[in-house]
Scaffold this motif. Structure first.
Motif, PDB file in Angstrom:
ATOM      1  N   ASN A  35      -6.724  -8.547  -2.666  1.00  0.00           N
ATOM      2  CA  ASN A  35      -7.757  -7.869  -1.868  1.00  0.00           C
ATOM      3  C   ASN A  35      -8.599  -8.845  -1.051  1.00  0.00           C
ATOM      4  OD1 ASN A  35      -7.445  -5.027  -2.796  1.00  0.00           O
ATOM      5  ND2 ASN A  35      -7.905  -5.917  -4.776  1.00  0.00           N
ATOM      6  N   HIS A  54      -1.355  -2.298  -7.012  1.00  0.00           N
ATOM      7  CA  HIS A  54      -2.188  -3.175  -6.184  1.00  0.00           C
ATOM      8  C   HIS A  54      -1.364  -3.775  -5.041  1.00  0.00           C
ATOM      9  CE1 HIS A  54      -5.474  -2.960  -9.107  1.00  0.00           C
ATOM     10  NE2 HIS A  54      -4.554  -3.101 -10.048  1.00  0.00           N
ATOM     11  N   ASN A 111      -0.916  -1.102  -2.344  1.00  0.00           N
ATOM     12  CA  ASN A 111      -2.138  -0.935  -1.557  1.00  0.00           C
ATOM     13  C   ASN A 111      -2.344  -2.082  -0.592  1.00  0.00           C
ATOM     14  OD1 ASN A 111      -2.902   1.524  -2.626  1.00  0.00           O
ATOM     15  ND2 ASN A 111      -4.097   0.620  -4.276  1.00  0.00           N
ATOM     16  N   ARG A 138       0.244  -1.800   2.275  1.00  0.00           N
ATOM     17  CA  ARG A 138      -0.077  -0.641   3.118  1.00  0.00           C
ATOM     18  C   ARG A 138      -1.333  -0.900   3.952  1.00  0.00           C
ATOM     19  NH1 ARG A 138      -0.495   3.755  -0.598  1.00  0.00           N
ATOM     20  NH2 ARG A 138       1.764   3.998  -0.373  1.00  0.00           N
ATOM     21  N   ASN A 139      -2.381  -1.424   3.319  1.00  0.00           N
ATOM     22  CA  ASN A 139      -3.627  -1.664   4.048  1.00  0.00           C
ATOM     23  C   ASN A 139      -3.454  -2.713   5.136  1.00  0.00           C
ATOM     24  OD1 ASN A 139      -4.923   0.203   2.432  1.00  0.00           O
ATOM     25  ND2 ASN A 139      -5.809  -1.320   1.042  1.00  0.00           N
TER      26      ASN A 139
END
Length: 360
Positions: A19, A162, A165, A168-169
């Motif tokens: 992230n 995770h 995500n 994709r993000n």
């Protein structure tokens, strides 16, 4: 899955790293040391795939280059892991679950890795569904002949959501960034004109060329209080009140002027939430064919003017009246310019001009 304190800390660091950036290469580089230590792997790579009529792929390899992946296009049909991971998305698959050691050593993937180094002694992979037709496949490689354990697979499986995500993000941000760059390029182009309006009267964006066209097309007395010309504002108000099906043949405004057609196409922009905006795409379509630069260079200024009149399909009499010349003078200019351009007559002039404007 039982993780000790050090492994839990590594897993938390891996999630934080995933992230840490909206750039996929940067996120992969950040997570690499934690993921490799957790799974006891030596290297990793992510394959981005678009499955349409054929398979298109791109490898992202954080850390050291993996030479065999440079040749993947020629090896893809021999990738024994690809069918199983597509059959079971988000499930971690190990080579040892599919093949015996002897069978694995006979695969083209393994044989080629021995030639190129480093050897792919073991592979563990998982398919990450991104959106319909778009996938990521994360692969972890070992350079030593010790098979991945169920615990190794479980650790990777615990991070799959995770990973999905993150990919994709980052992919969504890349799409938005690309669209923004395209919009910026279109915004600045002198041949692109558009307005973005939020009904009923709020103008969100006006490209520079749209400002030029609006000033040329409409007088100040024709402007609505919002700044949008009354004919366009009235059309937009009508479209907003219509059902989508009723708009199909009414979303194009056309006006004929002496120099050509002026058109505005109204397009409702998608908006998942909040008020819908409309894009108004503006174009000028000349009635005549433009005189190509290659032809202009061969003619005098007066002949250029008369050639442009010919391409508007004017008669000699119309040209004489417009330019205040005698009919004899116009005929002389027409004869001379056709000779200079090497065309047989008016029809050939139209053909050659159209060909030069849009080469075949």
């Amino acid at each position: 899955m039982n993780l000790n304190a050090d492994e839990l800390m590594l897993r938390d660091r891996a999630i934080t790293a995933l992230n840490s950036s909206l750039s996929l290469p940067q996120a992969l580089e950040a997570v690499r040391p934690h993921l490799l230590e957790l799974a006891q792997a030596d290297s990793m790579a992510l394959c981005l795939m678009e499955v349409t009529h054929s398979l298109h792929f791109q490898w992202l390899v954080p850390g050291h280059r993996i030479p065999i992946l440079d040749e993947y296009a020629g090896l893809a049909d021999h990738d024994f892991l690809r069918p199983p991971i597509f059959a079971r998305p988000q499930t971690v698959i190990r080579d040892s679950e599919l093949l015996s050691r002897k069978e694995y050593e006979r695969t083209l993937i393994y044989q080629r890795s021995r030639e190129l180094e480093p050897r792919m002694e073991h592979i563990m992979a998982v398919l990450l569904p991104i959106r319909p037709g778009s996938f990521g496949a994360l692969a972890l490689y070992r350079n030593r002949p010790r098979a991945y354990s169920g615990q190794n697979a479980a650790v990777l499986a615990s991070l799959t959501a995770h990973l999905v995500n993150t990919v994709r993000n980052c992919s969504d941000v890349q799409d938005v960034t690309t669209s923004a760059h395209l919009l910026e390029e279109l915004y600045r182009r002198p041949d692109t004109a558009f307005l973005v309006v939020e009904p009923p009267h709020h103008e969100v964006l006006r490209s520079p060329h749209a400002a030029v066209l609006l000033e040329r097309w409409f007088t100040p007395s024709e402007l609505h209080s919002s700044g949008l010309p009354l004919p366009l504002q009235e059309r937009l108000d009508a479209l907003v009140r219509m059902a989508p099906d009723a708009r199909l043949d009414k979303n194009l405004w056309v006006s004929l002027y002496a120099d050509g057609y002026r058109t505005v196409r109204f397009i409702e922009l998608p908006a998942p939430e909040g008020p819908r905006q409309w894009a108004l795409l503006m174009h000028e379509i000349p009635i005549s064919i433009p005189l190509p630069a290659e032809m202009k260079r061969k003619l005098t200024p007066r002949e250029v003017t008369i050639a442009a009149c010919l391409l508007r399909n004017w008669t000699n009499e119309q040209i004489a009246g417009e330019l205040e010349l005698s009919l004899h003078t116009v005929k002389t200019h027409v004869r001379n310019l056709l000779a200079k351009l090497g065309v047989d007559g008016r029809a050939d002039l139209f053909y050659q001009a159209a060909r030069l404007n849009k080469p075949v």
